[in-house]
Motif scaffolding. Structure first.
Motif, short mmCIF file in Angstrom:
data_model
loop_
_atom_site.label_atom_id
_atom_site.label_comp_id
_atom_site.label_asym_id
_atom_site.label_seq_id
_atom_site.Cartn_x
_atom_site.Cartn_y
_atom_site.Cartn_z
N ARG A 72 0.83 -1.20 0.00
CA ARG A 72 0.00 0.00 0.00
C ARG A 72 0.86 1.25 0.00
NH1 ARG A 72 -5.01 -1.78 4.03
NH2 ARG A 72 -5.47 -3.65 2.82
N GLU B 278 0.66 4.05 1.13
CA GLU B 278 0.33 5.02 2.16
C GLU B 278 1.61 5.51 2.82
OE1 GLU B 278 -3.81 3.60 4.00
OE2 GLU B 278 -2.23 2.12 4.16
N GLN C 262 4.10 4.61 8.85
CA GLN C 262 4.06 5.10 10.24
C GLN C 262 4.48 3.95 11.12
OE1 GLN C 262 0.09 6.20 11.14
NE2 GLN C 262 -0.06 7.74 9.53
N ARG D 210 2.65 0.73 10.74
CA ARG D 210 1.96 0.67 9.45
C ARG D 210 3.01 0.61 8.34
NH1 ARG D 210 -2.18 5.19 7.22
NH2 ARG D 210 -3.47 4.56 8.98
N TYR D 211 3.00 -0.46 7.59
CA TYR D 211 4.03 -0.70 6.60
C TYR D 211 3.48 -0.61 5.19
CZ TYR D 211 6.03 -2.42 10.90
OH TYR D 211 6.46 -2.51 12.19
N ARG D 212 4.38 -0.50 4.22
CA ARG D 212 3.93 -0.43 2.84
C ARG D 212 3.97 -1.81 2.16
NH1 ARG D 212 5.39 5.29 0.27
NH2 ARG D 212 7.59 4.69 0.31
N LYS E 142 -9.53 5.23 15.94
CA LYS E 142 -8.33 5.98 15.55
C LYS E 142 -8.35 7.43 16.02
CE LYS E 142 -8.30 2.91 11.68
NZ LYS E 142 -9.15 2.77 10.51
N GLU F 220 0.88 -8.62 10.75
CA GLU F 220 1.93 -7.81 11.37
C GLU F 220 1.58 -7.48 12.82
OE1 GLU F 220 4.56 -7.72 9.63
OE2 GLU F 220 3.63 -8.30 7.72
N ARG F 221 0.29 -7.28 13.11
CA ARG F 221 -0.13 -7.02 14.48
C ARG F 221 -0.01 -8.27 15.33
NH1 ARG F 221 -3.61 -2.77 15.43
NH2 ARG F 221 -3.13 -1.08 13.99
#
Lengths: 437, 437
Positions: free
Chosen positions: B121, B123, B126, B129-131, B204, B325-326
């Motif tokens: 992704r 995006e 962060q 949060r990965y691409r 969020k 990933e979480r």
């Protein structure tokens, strides 16, 4: 509708039976690599373009799928050479070199690594040549000892044996020996690279055409020497040794050790025309062949200079890669592709009995079996058809009669036999009746 | 040197201990999905842009990494919208819908599939949060029965239990119930989509800010009703049932069945504010939560219209995706990350004894142990240090004395104990001494 349902040219979907075979093969190769003491690593599919292309760009330029810059960065770019900043990896060796330079302080020395995953090449798709395919790499970074080549080739050879692929042979050579042979044929150094690229095509183009191109490149006399001395199936070992003594002694020892370890000396041979494509190889190179297959089943070599691209300091390294897609061709042909459904399909007789079926399936899973519960609610006939289509062994029914008596009806789809089991003991009992995995 | 050694922002390298954990987790999830009768499939990382963006482009436009056209096609393109033809997949659901439409005549009906692999992704990266990240999807295509939701959620819940992740809860809702609630709050249909997007942010952004934005969108009165009736932690079931009887009855049955199957009714709850981001959901939606984690551990829902994008004919479907990933965050924190070296490191005392060491390692592997042979030739002290650094249990030595007497010296690096084994029986004997795997 103009949304396509096929993947782009050169990319593939995998149906369940083939994917099951692929997963089993990846797991088997990983198991063998691990058993040799290699540690699995992973790098991203996406790298900076500068990592993939190096400073010069060159040969790799055409291999790389480039990723368009995003948002403002794209708006500001001028000309097609500035449009992309990232790319898809085309092999696992270049990312490994980057990885090693970045993480070396956290890694054992020497570092024995394996990496299995997809790579991407923007070549024209052909039969058997894909634009996304798996590689299974195994490498040792940080030692120049010939024990590395022995270890890497042994792990790859053992992985093939584990997969039941018999009959593989390994051709070995050394880049410095090729250079010495071309030198002895009178080919000047500035044409050596092109001559090697021609030699690398030996399995892909007819020898006549190859020699025609060689004659154009280096003249008829040098081309004749190449045909007689380099392309000869059996090199004259003493002559080769006199040209590049160190390389030939090293190769002889690698070959002798491998032959001894596997008890099959005839499987490991020096082939003086072997080059291997990539230009990062610096010493021994090798290639796996299989009687059922034109071309190679994998290969590798020593690439002592590659980490130097990233750190300015070269660390010796050797590694190899099994050609996963070619391996799959052999496995699919040999084993066929089994349907591979679950061990048991549990039917749902009526909605109020679904929970009983779900409980039975959970008990079967507790015994290590795979068990499917029909997700909808259809006549039993349709549920049996569903089980049969999927290659399932047993179909189980808990109807109102069975439920009232605490029983399960079992049908073996292969033999056609039917019998009753106690609901409470069914999982254990059926586990015992199915062949062990 | 300006070639970077770090991956692009949002992309990651994995060191051996973490990668070992990731591989074990993928294998465990696959095992559980398979035990539920789901068949593994695979689709390429690269899809046609038109598949990824749909006809409108819309929300997905920003998610997609686009791949530059190649060669002549690139030269001929005009304007930035024509520069790319392919893209990286941003989830596994859209490719599954394409796959199903293409292959349905070869697939069982209904089709129970799982797919595990990387998605991409574009995006902003962060923390957390990965691409490029893994998804573990499980889906049933071809049935509108609530048994699908039960099956999918059960498989995901069981996968978490198999990984030792206790305490997960599942929030469930239905898109038609959300629509009815927004309708009852007096929110006009043309603002429903935006209101749902706001609700989806509930985990969020702070509730005050959320309500501020809701007030701006729909006015203070409707926002107040949303706060009281939709965001209330416990919905009034009878009121909800009166608004959307079919959806609430269906949810109640799914929740009751799951609670019964797992013997944990408190883990499955109706949460009327749950929306889930993607706009392809049409009915029940669900989300996995974990006490140790803000945000979700995965989720999914029913998406009956998605195949219609490709074939014009919609086939009912439901599925879910574990947030790999979480999950890894929980596993890394709980289990720590073990060194995970080979069982035995076999040293090489001298070059002429390498073959003896290689033979010993092969025998150990034959017993199912992992065994490393030192690839170079260094003083034993260095080889012991190498073994220790890698977290290896046993170091083995065949020196000239041992070789002459057919013995192997063994050192247990943890206890410090040393002893001799017969070379011929060493593998079996050491296998018995190491803890079973």
């Amino acid at each position: 509708m103009n949304i396509p349902v096929t993947p782009p040219s050169g990319f593939r979907d995998f149906l369940p039976p083939v994917q099951a075979l692929r997963t089993r093969a990846v797991e088997a190769i990983s198991r063998v690599y691990r058993s040799f003491g290699f540690s699995q690593i992973a790098t991203p599919c996406v790298e900076e373009l500068s990592v993939l292309m190096g400073k010069a760009g060159g040969e790799n330029e055409k291999l790389v799928f480039k990723i368009l810059k995003r948002g403002e960065k794209l708006e500001l770019s001028q000309g097609t050479s500035e449009l992309a900043d990232l790319g898809l990896r085309f092999d696992l060796t270049l990312p490994l070199a980057r990885y090693y330079v970045r993480h070396q302080s956290s890694l054992p020395h020497p570092f024995k690594a394996f990496n299995i995953g997809p790579v991407f090449r923007a070549e024209r798709a052909q039969k058997g040549r894909y634009r996304e395919f798996y590689q299974c790499d195994v490498d040792i970074i940080g030692s120049d000892h010939l024990g590395c080549e022995v270890d890497v080739i042994s792990a790859m050879f053992s992985a093939l044996l584990e997969l039941g692929v018999e009959g593989a042979t390994v051709a070995l050579n050394d880049r410095t020996l090729v250079a010495a042979l071309l030198d002895a044929a009178g080919i000047p150094q500035d044409k050596r690279g092109e001559a090697m690229i021609l030699l690398d095509k030996i399995d892909k183009v007819p020898e006549d055409r190859l020699m025609g191109e060689m004659t154009t490149l280096v003249g008829p006399e040098a081309a004749r020497v190449v045909r007689e001395k380099v392309l000869a199936p059996e090199g004259d070992l003493e002559r080769l040794r006199s040209l590049a003594p160190e390389a030939v002694n090293r190769l002889s020892r690698i070959i002798k050790t491998l032959g001894g370890v596997f008890g099959k000396p005839e499987r490991f041979r020096l082939v003086p025309s072997l080059v291997r494509g990539f230009d990062y190889y610096t010493g021994p190179v090798f290639e796996f062949k299989h009687p059922g297959l034109a071309g190679s089943l994998g290969g590798g070599g020593r690439y002592d200079g590659l980490t130097g691209k990233f750190s300015g300091r070269s660390v010796p390294a050797a590694g190899g890669s099994l050609g996963f897609e070619r391996l799959m061709l052999i496995l699919e042909e040999r084993q066929g592709v089994a349907a591979g459904g679950p061990d048991a399909c549990v039917t749902v007789f009526a909605e109020e009995l679904r929970e009983r079926s779900l409980g039975l399936a959970a008990a079967l899973r507790g015994e290590g079996l795979s068990a499917d519960v029909y997700p909808g609610l259809k006549p039993l006939r349709d549920q049996f058809k569903f089980a049969d289509l999927r290659g399932c062994s047993l179909v189980l029914v808990i109807g109102p009669d069975e439920a009232a008596r605490g029983k399960v009806k079992v049908k073996d789809l292969k033999s056609g036999q039917e019998w009753l089991e106690d609901e409470a003991g069914a999982a254990k009992s059926l586990r015992a009746k199915l062949p062990p995995k």
